[in-house]
Design a protein around this motif. Structure first.
Motif, PDB file in Angstrom:
ATOM      1  N   SER A 226       0.826  -1.214   0.000  1.00 21.04           N
ATOM      2  CA  SER A 226       0.000   0.000   0.000  1.00 21.04           C
ATOM      3  C   SER A 226       0.854   1.255   0.000  1.00 21.04           C
ATOM      4  O   SER A 226       1.934   1.289   0.604  1.00 21.04           O
ATOM      5  CB  SER A 226      -0.901   0.034   1.248  1.00 21.04           C
ATOM      6  OG  SER A 226      -1.763  -1.075   1.295  1.00 21.04           O
ATOM      7  N   VAL A 227       0.355   2.284  -0.680  1.00 21.24           N
ATOM      8  CA  VAL A 227       0.949   3.617  -0.612  1.00 21.24           C
ATOM      9  C   VAL A 227      -0.177   4.642  -0.614  1.00 21.24           C
ATOM     10  O   VAL A 227      -1.293   4.356  -1.045  1.00 21.24           O
ATOM     11  CB  VAL A 227       1.909   3.925  -1.784  1.00 21.24           C
ATOM     12  CG1 VAL A 227       3.078   2.963  -1.801  1.00 21.24           C
ATOM     13  CG2 VAL A 227       1.173   3.934  -3.112  1.00 21.24           C
ATOM     14  N   LEU A 228       0.138   5.824  -0.128  1.00 18.71           N
ATOM     15  CA  LEU A 228      -0.797   6.942  -0.168  1.00 18.71           C
ATOM     16  C   LEU A 228      -0.277   7.969  -1.163  1.00 18.71           C
ATOM     17  O   LEU A 228       0.898   8.340  -1.121  1.00 18.71           O
ATOM     18  CB  LEU A 228      -0.926   7.580   1.220  1.00 18.71           C
ATOM     19  CG  LEU A 228      -1.920   8.741   1.334  1.00 18.71           C
ATOM     20  CD1 LEU A 228      -3.357   8.225   1.269  1.00 18.71           C
ATOM     21  CD2 LEU A 228      -1.708   9.506   2.638  1.00 18.71           C
ATOM     22  N   ALA A 229      -1.139   8.401  -2.066  1.00 18.67           N
ATOM     23  CA  ALA A 229      -0.772   9.439  -3.029  1.00 18.67           C
ATOM     24  C   ALA A 229      -1.514  10.729  -2.678  1.00 18.67           C
ATOM     25  O   ALA A 229      -2.737  10.723  -2.502  1.00 18.67           O
ATOM     26  CB  ALA A 229      -1.124   9.007  -4.441  1.00 18.67           C
ATOM     27  N   VAL A 230      -0.766  11.816  -2.549  1.00 14.79           N
ATOM     28  CA  VAL A 230      -1.341  13.123  -2.228  1.00 14.79           C
ATOM     29  C   VAL A 230      -0.813  14.141  -3.226  1.00 14.79           C
ATOM     30  O   VAL A 230       0.408  14.319  -3.343  1.00 14.79           O
ATOM     31  CB  VAL A 230      -0.985  13.562  -0.785  1.00 14.79           C
ATOM     32  CG1 VAL A 230      -1.623  14.913  -0.475  1.00 14.79           C
ATOM     33  CG2 VAL A 230      -1.430  12.520   0.223  1.00 14.79           C
TER      34      VAL A 230
ATOM     35  N   CYS B 277      -6.979  15.631   1.069  1.00 13.03           N
ATOM     36  CA  CYS B 277      -7.496  14.323   0.654  1.00 13.03           C
ATOM     37  C   CYS B 277      -6.384  13.552  -0.038  1.00 13.03           C
ATOM     38  O   CYS B 277      -5.641  14.116  -0.845  1.00 13.03           O
ATOM     39  CB  CYS B 277      -8.687  14.493  -0.286  1.00 13.03           C
ATOM     40  SG  CYS B 277      -9.285  12.952  -1.026  1.00 13.03           S
ATOM     41  N   GLY B 278      -6.267  12.278   0.294  1.00  8.58           N
ATOM     42  CA  GLY B 278      -5.292  11.426  -0.353  1.00  8.58           C
ATOM     43  C   GLY B 278      -5.958  10.194  -0.946  1.00  8.58           C
ATOM     44  O   GLY B 278      -7.101   9.876  -0.629  1.00  8.58           O
ATOM     45  N   GLU B 279      -5.236   9.525  -1.809  1.00  9.62           N
ATOM     46  CA  GLU B 279      -5.735   8.281  -2.410  1.00  9.62           C
ATOM     47  C   GLU B 279      -4.868   7.131  -1.932  1.00  9.62           C
ATOM     48  O   GLU B 279      -3.655   7.119  -2.158  1.00  9.62           O
ATOM     49  CB  GLU B 279      -5.703   8.369  -3.939  1.00  9.62           C
ATOM     50  CG  GLU B 279      -6.656   9.415  -4.498  1.00  9.62           C
ATOM     51  CD  GLU B 279      -6.631   9.456  -6.017  1.00  9.62           C
ATOM     52  OE1 GLU B 279      -5.516   9.377  -6.589  1.00  9.62           O
ATOM     53  OE2 GLU B 279      -7.691   9.541  -6.630  1.00  9.62           O
TER      54      GLU B 279
ATOM     55  N   THR C 286      -8.822   3.988  -2.669  1.00  6.75           N
ATOM     56  CA  THR C 286      -9.835   4.579  -1.788  1.00  6.75           C
ATOM     57  C   THR C 286      -9.439   6.012  -1.467  1.00  6.75           C
ATOM     58  O   THR C 286      -8.269   6.279  -1.161  1.00  6.75           O
ATOM     59  CB  THR C 286      -9.952   3.775  -0.478  1.00  6.75           C
ATOM     60  OG1 THR C 286     -10.226   2.404  -0.778  1.00  6.75           O
ATOM     61  CG2 THR C 286     -11.059   4.323   0.402  1.00  6.75           C
ATOM     62  N   GLN C 287     -10.385   6.912  -1.516  1.00  5.03           N
ATOM     63  CA  GLN C 287     -10.115   8.305  -1.148  1.00  5.03           C
ATOM     64  C   GLN C 287     -10.250   8.476   0.362  1.00  5.03           C
ATOM     65  O   GLN C 287     -11.210   8.005   0.969  1.00  5.03           O
ATOM     66  CB  GLN C 287     -11.095   9.246  -1.858  1.00  5.03           C
ATOM     67  CG  GLN C 287     -10.875   9.349  -3.356  1.00  5.03           C
ATOM     68  CD  GLN C 287     -11.836  10.342  -3.989  1.00  5.03           C
ATOM     69  OE1 GLN C 287     -12.997  10.422  -3.634  1.00  5.03           O
ATOM     70  NE2 GLN C 287     -11.334  11.109  -4.943  1.00  5.03           N
ATOM     71  N   VAL C 288      -9.268   9.155   0.947  1.00  3.27           N
ATOM     72  CA  VAL C 288      -9.246   9.365   2.393  1.00  3.27           C
ATOM     73  C   VAL C 288      -9.176  10.873   2.666  1.00  3.27           C
ATOM     74  O   VAL C 288      -8.258  11.551   2.187  1.00  3.27           O
ATOM     75  CB  VAL C 288      -8.041   8.666   3.051  1.00  3.27           C
ATOM     76  CG1 VAL C 288      -8.088   8.833   4.566  1.00  3.27           C
ATOM     77  CG2 VAL C 288      -8.001   7.187   2.675  1.00  3.27           C
ATOM     78  N   TYR C 289     -10.136  11.370   3.428  1.00  7.59           N
ATOM     79  CA  TYR C 289     -10.185  12.793   3.780  1.00  7.59           C
ATOM     80  C   TYR C 289      -9.726  12.968   5.225  1.00  7.59           C
ATOM     81  O   TYR C 289     -10.293  12.371   6.151  1.00  7.59           O
ATOM     82  CB  TYR C 289     -11.605  13.333   3.612  1.00  7.59           C
ATOM     83  CG  TYR C 289     -12.058  13.419   2.171  1.00  7.59           C
ATOM     84  CD1 TYR C 289     -12.017  14.621   1.473  1.00  7.59           C
ATOM     85  CD2 TYR C 289     -12.513  12.284   1.503  1.00  7.59           C
ATOM     86  CE1 TYR C 289     -12.426  14.698   0.143  1.00  7.59           C
ATOM     87  CE2 TYR C 289     -12.918  12.346   0.180  1.00  7.59           C
ATOM     88  CZ  TYR C 289     -12.877  13.557  -0.497  1.00  7.59           C
ATOM     89  OH  TYR C 289     -13.284  13.620  -1.815  1.00  7.59           O
ATOM     90  N   PHE C 290      -8.702  13.795   5.410  1.00  5.41           N
ATOM     91  CA  PHE C 290      -8.089  13.949   6.720  1.00  5.41           C
ATOM     92  C   PHE C 290      -8.591  15.215   7.431  1.00  5.41           C
ATOM     93  O   PHE C 290      -8.843  16.240   6.799  1.00  5.41           O
ATOM     94  CB  PHE C 290      -6.567  14.025   6.586  1.00  5.41           C
ATOM     95  CG  PHE C 290      -5.963  12.759   6.043  1.00  5.41           C
ATOM     96  CD1 PHE C 290      -5.698  11.685   6.863  1.00  5.41           C
ATOM     97  CD2 PHE C 290      -5.678  12.642   4.678  1.00  5.41           C
ATOM     98  CE1 PHE C 290      -5.143  10.518   6.353  1.00  5.41           C
ATOM     99  CE2 PHE C 290      -5.123  11.481   4.170  1.00  5.41           C
ATOM    100  CZ  PHE C 290      -4.865  10.412   5.008  1.00  5.41           C
ATOM    101  N   ALA C 291      -8.693  15.118   8.753  1.00  3.99           N
ATOM    102  CA  ALA C 291      -9.138  16.256   9.577  1.00  3.99           C
ATOM    103  C   ALA C 291      -8.048  17.322   9.623  1.00  3.99           C
ATOM    104  O   ALA C 291      -6.862  17.031   9.458  1.00  3.99           O
ATOM    105  CB  ALA C 291      -9.467  15.775  10.983  1.00  3.99           C
ATOM    106  N   HIS C 292      -8.467  18.535   9.894  1.00  3.60           N
ATOM    107  CA  HIS C 292      -7.512  19.636  10.040  1.00  3.60           C
ATOM    108  C   HIS C 292      -7.109  19.708  11.510  1.00  3.60           C
ATOM    109  O   HIS C 292      -7.778  20.343  12.324  1.00  3.60           O
ATOM    110  CB  HIS C 292      -8.133  20.961   9.581  1.00  3.60           C
ATOM    111  CG  HIS C 292      -7.100  22.009   9.285  1.00  3.60           C
ATOM    112  ND1 HIS C 292      -6.328  22.583  10.266  1.00  3.60           N
ATOM    113  CD2 HIS C 292      -6.692  22.562   8.103  1.00  3.60           C
ATOM    114  CE1 HIS C 292      -5.504  23.465   9.722  1.00  3.60           C
ATOM    115  NE2 HIS C 292      -5.706  23.467   8.411  1.00  3.60           N
TER     116      HIS C 292
END
Length: 206
Positions: A78-82, A107-109, A131-137
């Motif tokens: 797995s990797v996260l792309a931003v 948001c990252g993928e 999967t799209q992941v939305y992160f809190a501020h």
């Protein structure tokens, strides 16, 4: 195990992936590949995770004993792309803090590659899920506290949805288990494509 089903071998050291499979009724053997991920340098996240997942599965296959000559081997990565940039595991706390300062409010993928190799049927399927992941501020103080837990240093993208990091994910669009490291729906589809009835594997754990 039923004689007509191969032993599932998980080519991953991830406890989260093992728990996902066990919760879904599988009883995999775990074999760690120790593959050097730095050998693969690709700029597209889907191509990268697919190649890494395949390499890990293939390395584990080379070390299997005779009694696992017909095993079903699953490799994952797995990797996260931003914003077009690929992020794996941060190398240290400083990098993890900088990573989260970029992730917050963004948001990252999350890409996970799945390589399923059936040695008995000489078949392999390689597919990726995103999967799209939305992160809190979150504040710098919260970021620093999270990094002190050491959890971000162990995870692709510097967070674990099933751990402390779940507190800082606002929304997910797509497969939930994919963010944890293995897409169960995709894994089911891959098994069915090879010709297995996924529920038959449950009998090994009942």
């Amino acid at each position: 195990m039923r004689v007509d089903l191969p032993q599932l071998v998980l080519a991953s050291a991830s406890p989260a992936r093992l728990r996902l499979l066990q919760t879904a009724g599988f009883s995999p053997q775990v074999r760690v590949s120790d593959f050097d991920e730095s050998q693969v340098q690709l700029s597209h996240p889907e191509a990268l995770v697919n190649q890494l997942a395949t390499a890990k599965a293939e390395m584990v296959i080379q070390s299997l004993e005779t009694d696992l000559a017909h095993a079903l081997v699953l490799g994952c990565d797995s990797v996260l792309a931003v914003d077009g940039e690929i992020h794996g595991k941060p190398k240290d706390s400083t990098e993890a803090i900088a990573r989260w300062q970029r992730l917050r409010g963004n948001c990252g993928e999350l890409y996970t590659g799945h390589a399923l190799i059936d040695l008995g049927r000489s078949t392999r399927i390689v597919r990726a899920q995103v999967t799209q992941v939305y992160f809190a501020h979150i504040s710098d103080r919260t970021i620093e506290a999270y990094v002190r837990t050491q959890e971000p240093l162990k995870c692709a993208g510097a967070f674990a949805l099933e751990g402390y990091g779940g507190l800082f994910v606002e929304k997910i669009v797509g497969c939930h288990s994919n963010v944890i490291g293995l897409s169960l729906p995709l894994f089911r589809q891959m098994l069915e494509q090879i010709g297995y009835e996924v529920t038959n594997f449950w009998e090994t754990s009942l």
